[in-house]
Design an enzyme around this catalytic site. Structure first.
Site, PDB file in Angstrom:
ATOM      1  N   GLU A   1      18.497  -7.195 -37.846  1.00  5.36           N
ATOM      2  CA  GLU A   1      17.252  -7.350 -37.240  1.00  5.36           C
ATOM      3  C   GLU A   1      16.866  -8.601 -37.736  1.00  5.36           C
ATOM      4  OE1 GLU A   1      14.683  -4.019 -39.159  1.00  5.36           O
ATOM      5  OE2 GLU A   1      13.060  -4.648 -38.053  1.00  5.36           O
TER       6      GLU A   1
ATOM      7  N   LYS B   1      16.586  -7.664 -47.830  1.00  5.09           N
ATOM      8  CA  LYS B   1      15.547  -8.827 -47.112  1.00  5.09           C
ATOM      9  C   LYS B   1      14.166  -8.500 -47.793  1.00  5.09           C
ATOM     10  CE  LYS B   1      17.148  -7.813 -43.123  1.00  5.09           C
ATOM     11  NZ  LYS B   1      17.483  -7.824 -41.565  1.00  5.09           N
TER      12      LYS B   1
ATOM     13  N   ARG C   1      28.524  -1.169 -49.061  1.00  2.86           N
ATOM     14  CA  ARG C   1      27.952  -2.555 -48.712  1.00  2.86           C
ATOM     15  C   ARG C   1      28.088  -3.358 -49.932  1.00  2.86           C
ATOM     16  NH1 ARG C   1      22.613  -1.982 -47.136  1.00  2.86           N
ATOM     17  NH2 ARG C   1      21.941  -3.484 -48.379  1.00  2.86           N
TER      18      ARG C   1
HETATM   19  P1  ATP Z   1      18.447  -5.245 -45.968  1.00  2.00           P
HETATM   20  O1  ATP Z   1      18.359  -3.859 -46.645  1.00  2.00           O
HETATM   21  O2  ATP Z   1      18.563  -6.301 -46.573  1.00  2.00           O
HETATM   22  O3  ATP Z   1      17.024  -5.412 -44.923  1.00  2.00           O
HETATM   23  P2  ATP Z   1      19.641  -4.361 -43.496  1.00  2.00           P
HETATM   24  O4  ATP Z   1      20.816  -3.622 -43.682  1.00  2.00           O
HETATM   25  O5  ATP Z   1      18.411  -3.723 -43.303  1.00  2.00           O
HETATM   26  O6  ATP Z   1      19.484  -5.140 -44.932  1.00  2.00           O
HETATM   27  P3  ATP Z   1      20.005  -5.670 -41.030  1.00  2.00           P
HETATM   28  O7  ATP Z   1      19.856  -6.844 -40.343  1.00  2.00           O
HETATM   29  O8  ATP Z   1      19.727  -4.280 -40.352  1.00  2.00           O
HETATM   30  O9  ATP Z   1      19.597  -5.578 -42.588  1.00  2.00           O
HETATM   31  O10 ATP Z   1      21.582  -5.696 -41.216  1.00  2.00           O
HETATM   32  C1  ATP Z   1      22.472  -6.123 -40.212  1.00  2.00           C
HETATM   33  C2  ATP Z   1      24.077  -5.525 -40.627  1.00  2.00           C
HETATM   34  O11 ATP Z   1      24.388  -6.012 -41.942  1.00  2.00           O
HETATM   35  C3  ATP Z   1      24.139  -4.170 -40.695  1.00  2.00           C
HETATM   36  O12 ATP Z   1      25.204  -3.522 -40.035  1.00  2.00           O
HETATM   37  C4  ATP Z   1      24.095  -3.873 -41.944  1.00  2.00           C
HETATM   38  O13 ATP Z   1      24.971  -2.708 -42.541  1.00  2.00           O
HETATM   39  C5  ATP Z   1      24.870  -4.966 -42.770  1.00  2.00           C
HETATM   40  N1  ATP Z   1      24.663  -5.135 -44.053  1.00  2.00           N
HETATM   41  C6  ATP Z   1      23.413  -5.255 -44.585  1.00  2.00           C
HETATM   42  N2  ATP Z   1      23.143  -5.548 -46.026  1.00  2.00           N
HETATM   43  C7  ATP Z   1      24.745  -5.428 -46.349  1.00  2.00           C
HETATM   44  C8  ATP Z   1      25.552  -5.552 -47.497  1.00  2.00           C
HETATM   45  N3  ATP Z   1      24.745  -5.679 -48.710  1.00  2.00           N
HETATM   46  N4  ATP Z   1      26.771  -5.342 -47.590  1.00  2.00           N
HETATM   47  C9  ATP Z   1      27.454  -5.341 -46.236  1.00  2.00           C
HETATM   48  N5  ATP Z   1      26.754  -5.120 -45.178  1.00  2.00           N
HETATM   49  C10 ATP Z   1      25.514  -5.244 -44.998  1.00  2.00           C
HETATM   50 MG    MG Z   2      18.014  -2.874 -41.318  1.00  2.00          MG
END
Ligand code: ATP
Ligand code: MG
Length: 565
Positions: A43, A280, A270
């Site tokens: 995102e 984020k 993760r």
């Molecule tokens: P955040 O919690 O930091 O906002 P998010 O998962 O909401 O992270 P996205 O932009 O939606 O952020 O994530 C894009 C991709 O990265 C998703 O497929 C998510 O599963 C993966 N991802 C995010 N954080 C991790 C992590 N710590 N380890 C592995 N994969 C991750």
């Molecule tokens: Mg997300």
């Protein structure tokens, strides 16, 4: 550091884990007619962090390994928090990590029309309805794990009324929050995600790509699986917390007409790192609070931050391959990541001389005005790096802590009356010191032995230490930044803790007036070198003569392993 499942190129060799086994099984069963298609779906509401690197390496890596493709797709369904700056930064980060997305970048917002059409299809099948309840009421009526949900009074609207209202939602006739579109599944479902989830909400806000076209935006679950389906994704890999969403992911696919075979969702653990946050929202706070100058500040555990700090992309890829895909969440030590960085830099970074906290030494028996060039090897373990020349003269700088007026036991570096070796130089003996009015040592006096030009004494006498130095007149000034853990707590968010409470006030130390050997004035920005004896340092990408310590030289990972026994 080496691991059995990574080669020197860092690519996994015959790695085996549940995902790879699944893909092999699907390939041999012909489930997707031999296609393997993954996606990385960020995102664009912040910069990518080191946790995202794991997902990037996994998704693009699997596509490479199985002759498939991986789409970089922006999940840009929430205009409130997303923008183009984040889109650009994410594209740059993915490319820097070493992956390209089929030369094309994909956007969920390109599919808003198709998603809308599918939503009307669900309404026509009696599987979606417009609910006039506000969000609090909807959330109260969902019930809980032990209490059943209650049907909304709007649940049994006719298809005609639903279509009419939904079209008016789309036409922008209603205010934010006035109505939502919900899937009609089961308000008593044991999986809370299945209790008539919201598909669309009204947001009268411009979108960074679609402008004012849409007053309604799809929720995550309605958007994500349909994006996968439109792109022909076969293996949709997400993190474990989406476990409960899989049933809904499948329900939507089972109830609309798909252009390809049904994609499947798979969850993996993760990546969490000690002394770090990978969220984020929390990283945004560091920027908002001014702890970091921006998302790409070298203090940040973002991909842009660690790039500025000097982490090689290959070290990050190797680290992710080493960790592999797991089915249960765990926290990895940041020292392990740093040891991959150190190992890679040890191989690729040329050695240079730099004095971080200078103390002047005047070599009294060296001719005034004379400068001689000394040959210095660029890498002690790799002759292909060659040699360079560094100037030597009567006045040099050494590190302040390479001199002790009252040396403790086992201190073998310089003190008055002691002889040490200058790296690539002569033996010098300290003969005295000069203090200022406050009693601070401002200068040392010394003599050198011209017979020791080759690094040893013809009479066989030994010295117990070798220190680094730079010639004073030719040295170039630099600002050097040292980094410590960003959070003092090993697990900054454990048990719901606020990471800001364990923010390390000494996470960053700025040293002005470091003295560098003259060749470093020519070092390209972004390059990383080893300053002998003090660590690996990256020349800042934007500010000339600003250096970030990437990592120190000591193998903290080995120490940690030893301590854990
Ligand atoms: P955040 O919690 O930091 O906002 P998010 O998962 O909401 O992270 P996205 O932009 O939606 O952020 O994530 C894009 C991709 O990265 C998703 O497929 C998510 O599963 C993966 N991802 C995010 N954080 C991790 C992590 N710590 N380890 C592995 N994969 C991750
Ligand atoms: Mg997300």
């Amino acid at each position: 550091m080496s691991s059995d499942d990574t080669t020197t190129s860092g690519e996994p060799t015959e790695a085996s884990d549940f995902l790879r086994e699944q893909i092999r099984a699907d390939l041999s069963a012909g489930t997707y007619q031999g296609r393997v298609k993954t996606r990385f779906p960020p995102e664009p509401n912040g910069f990518l962090h080191i946790g995202h690197a794991m997902s990037i390496c996994l998704n693009f890596g699997l596509a490479d390994e199985f002759d498939g493709t991986c789409n970089l797709r922006f999940d840009d369904t929430n205009p409130e928090t997303e923008n183009e700056e984040f889109v650009r930064a994410i594209i740059e980060d993915v490319e820097w990590l070493g992956f390209t997305s089929d030369d094309e970048v994909y956007y969920a917002s390109n599919y808003f029309g198709q998603m809308y059409q599918w939503a009307e299809d669900l309404i026509n099948k009696g599987l979606a309805y417009v609910d006039d309840s506000d969000s609090e009421t909807i959330s109260e009526m969902r019930g809980g794990f032990t209490t059943p949900g209650q049907d909304s009074p709007f649940r049994d609207r006719s298809i005609e009324e639903n279509l009419d209202l939904f079209r008016r939602m789309r036409a922008g006739e209603f205010a934010d929050g006035e109505r939502v579109l919900r899937a009609k599944i089961d308000m008593n479902h044991e999986n809370m995600q299945m209790r008539d989830p919201v598909m669309y909400r009204i947001r009268n806000l411009p979108h960074h790509r679609t402008g004012d076209d849409w007053p309604i935006y799809p929720n995550y679950d309605w958007a994500h699986g349909q994006e996968d389906a439109i792109e022909g994704v076969t293996h949709s890999i997400c993190t474990l917390e989406f476990d409960n969403n899989r049933e809904l992911y499948d329900w939507y696919h089972n109830n609309i007409d798909l252009p390809f075979e049904k994609p499947n969702q798979w969850e993996f653990a993760r990546l969490n790192l000690t002394h770090t946050v990978t969220s984020k929202r929390k990283l945004a706070q560091l920027v908002e609070d001014g702890i970091a100058a921006g998302w790409d500040d070298a203090i940040m555990p973002t991909i842009s931050g660690v790039r500025r700090r000097g982490f090689p992309a290959k070290a990050i890829r190797d680290f992710c391959a080493h960790i592999g895909v797991a089915k249960s969440n765990s926290v990895r030590e940041i020292e392990l990541l740093e040891s991959f960085v150190r190992d890679e830099l040890n191989t690729i970074a040329p050695r240079r001389s730099a004095v971080l906290r200078p103390l002047k030494v005047v070599i009294e028996n060296y001719p005034e005005g004379q400068v001689e060039m000394r040959e210095a090897v660029n890498h002690p373990g790799d002759e292909s790096f060659g040699t360079r020349e560094v100037p030597f003269s009567r006045e040099i700088y050494i590190e302040q802590d390479d001199f002790e007026e009252d040396p403790p036991p086992k201190y073998y570096r310089l003190t008055v009356g002691r002889e040490v070796r200058l790296r690539f130089g002569y033996f010098i003996t300290c003969t005295g010191l000069v203090k200022d009015d406050d009693g601070n040592i401002v200068e040392l006096r010394a003599t050198y032995d011209p017979e020791t030009s080759g690094g040893s004494a013809p009479d066989g006498r030994k010295v117990k230490s070798t220190i680094h130095w730079v010639s004073a007149a030719e040295a170039v000034d630099a600002t050097v930044v040292l980094y410590d853990r960003l959070f003092t707590a090993e697990h900054p968010t454990a048990d719901g803790a606020d990471p800001m409470d364990s923010l390390n006030p000494n996470a960053k130390e700025v040293i002005e007036g470091a003295k560098l050997e003259p060749s470093l004035a020519e070092l390209p920005q972004g390059d990383v070198v080893q300053f002998e004896r003090t660590g690996y340092f990256a020349h800042d990408l934007d500010t000339p003569m600003l250096f970030h310590r990437t990592v120190g030289l000591r193998d903290e990972w080995a120490r940690l392993q030893k301590r854990k026994g």
